[in-house]
Scaffold this active site. Structure first.
Site, short mmCIF file in Angstrom:
data_model
loop_
_atom_site.label_atom_id
_atom_site.label_comp_id
_atom_site.label_asym_id
_atom_site.label_seq_id
_atom_site.Cartn_x
_atom_site.Cartn_y
_atom_site.Cartn_z
N HIS A 20 -7.96 9.25 -1.72
CA HIS A 20 -7.35 9.18 -0.38
C HIS A 20 -8.30 9.69 0.72
O HIS A 20 -8.41 9.09 1.79
CB HIS A 20 -6.04 9.97 -0.38
CG HIS A 20 -5.06 9.53 0.65
ND1 HIS A 20 -3.71 9.57 0.46
CD2 HIS A 20 -5.22 9.03 1.89
CE1 HIS A 20 -3.09 9.13 1.53
NE2 HIS A 20 -4.00 8.79 2.42
N TYR A 63 2.55 9.92 0.00
CA TYR A 63 3.63 9.37 0.82
C TYR A 63 5.02 9.72 0.26
O TYR A 63 6.03 9.53 0.93
CB TYR A 63 3.52 7.84 0.95
CG TYR A 63 2.26 7.33 1.61
CD1 TYR A 63 1.34 8.20 2.18
CD2 TYR A 63 1.98 5.96 1.66
CE1 TYR A 63 0.17 7.71 2.77
CE2 TYR A 63 0.83 5.49 2.26
CZ TYR A 63 -0.07 6.36 2.81
OH TYR A 63 -1.22 5.88 3.39
N ASP A 122 0.84 -1.20 0.00
CA ASP A 122 0.00 0.00 0.00
C ASP A 122 0.87 1.25 0.00
O ASP A 122 1.72 1.43 0.87
CB ASP A 122 -0.88 0.01 1.26
CG ASP A 122 -1.76 1.24 1.33
OD1 ASP A 122 -2.83 1.22 0.70
OD2 ASP A 122 -1.38 2.22 2.00
N LYS A 144 -2.99 5.94 -3.99
CA LYS A 144 -4.14 6.80 -3.68
C LYS A 144 -3.91 8.21 -4.22
O LYS A 144 -2.78 8.71 -4.18
CB LYS A 144 -4.34 6.91 -2.16
CG LYS A 144 -4.17 5.62 -1.40
CD LYS A 144 -4.42 5.78 0.09
CE LYS A 144 -3.95 4.54 0.83
NZ LYS A 144 -2.50 4.50 1.11
#
Ligand code: NAP
Length: 268
Positions: free
Chosen positions: A101, A43, A38, A68
């Site tokens: 997200h 990120y 994931d 996401k």
């Protein structure tokens, strides 16, 4: 027939994993047998996740990869543009799951899901879904597109009974994030006791409780090798009904991820 994807019940969360630590953790996890990873545009580690996947040598078709789209990438134009950038960084032609997200007030959901449906049609996203959607928001999304997955915070202190019931009725999937309550679950005496009875660790019991819910997968983040390995050791024991109930009874609506842009969690 469900349109929800088949998701490996245990995945590797990668929030906060950066640089060579991220490459190594992803590579090590895949060597150990993880097949679900994931990540997210936000990120800022998709390049490293992609490197870890590549270095592991695991064939792409054996992996389940999620990314996401962040709040600033949800317009008709931004969805394909950002997804192409994500794919480039991940060094892959498709993701197995593309998520919104967080729900956004600024862009109509129909616009975002319309653009994501085009990606579904083109094969760049094998499935699409949402994250941090309440049951009510997920229901709205389902009227617009086949969003078979909702990724939400889910651990013994925040049980998601309503969402789990809804997902079960509709044959949808839930992915549990922050599944270890960032380490708090392993300190809980009731979990420690059940773990002792099984000769397991409290973390393993917590993850087992999550994946024993039908249609639920969990994505603990672990950078340490021993944590990665420990978290995989949840497929050769079972919790009985009383133990499942004992963990569910620990729910006290403890939300560890609750930023200013979060939806009204109590809205139906
Ligand atoms: P978490 O998985 O509940 O906890 C991660 C922490 O637990 C790390 O400090 C890790 O340590 C430790 N840990 C892992 N395995 C352990 C073990 N066996 N024993 C003891 N400690 C252990 O929290 P999280 O990172 O917030 O959530 C997991 C993933 O969910 C994220 O990485 C991300 O992919 C996803 N997520 C999604 C959203 C969203 O909005 N959709 C929000 C938050 C998180 P080490 O790293 O030192 O091994």
């Amino acid at each position: 027939m469900t349109f929800a994807p088949i998701i490996p019940p245990l995945g590797l969360g990668t929030w906060d994993l950066r640089g060579t630590d991220c490459v190594r953790a992803v590579h090590e996890a895949l060597d150990m047998g993880y097949r679900h990873v994931d990540t997210a545009q936000m990120y800022e580690n998709e390049r490293e996740v992609g490197r870890g996947l590549k270095e592991s040598g695991v064939p792409r078709e054996d992996l389940f990869l999620t990314t996401k789209l962040w709040l600033d990438s949800l317009t008709r134009k931004a969805v394909p543009k950002t997804t192409n950038e994500c794919l480039k960084r991940l060094a892959t032609d498709y993701v197995d799951l593309l998520l919104i997200h967080w729900p956004a007030a600024s862009v109509p959901l129909s616009e975002t899901l319309g653009a994501m449906s085009v990606l579904l049609g083109s094969g760049k996203a094998r499935s699409i879904g949402v994250s941090n959607f309440t049951t009510g928001l997920w229901r709205q999304a389902l009227e617009l597109a086949p969003v078979g997955v909702n990724q939400v915070e889910f651990h013994p202190f925040l049980n998601q009974d309503d969402l789990v019931r809804f997902a079960r009725e509709k044959d949808l999937r839930i992915v549990a994030y922050t599944p270890l309550a960032k380490g708090r679950a392993s300190l809980e005496p009731a979990i420690v006791e059940i773990a002792r009875a099984h000769g397991r660790t409290p973390t393993q019991v917590t993850l087992r409780w999550l994946i024993q819910h039908p249609g639920v997968a969990a994505i603990p983040k672990a950078s340490r090798r021993e944590h990665l390995r420990e978290n995989l050791g949840i497929f050769d024991f079972e919790l009985d009904e009383a133990e499942m109930k004992a963990l569910s009874g620990l729910g006290r609506n403890l939300r560890l991820v609750d930023p200013g842009w979060a939806p009204d969690w109590n809205a139906r």
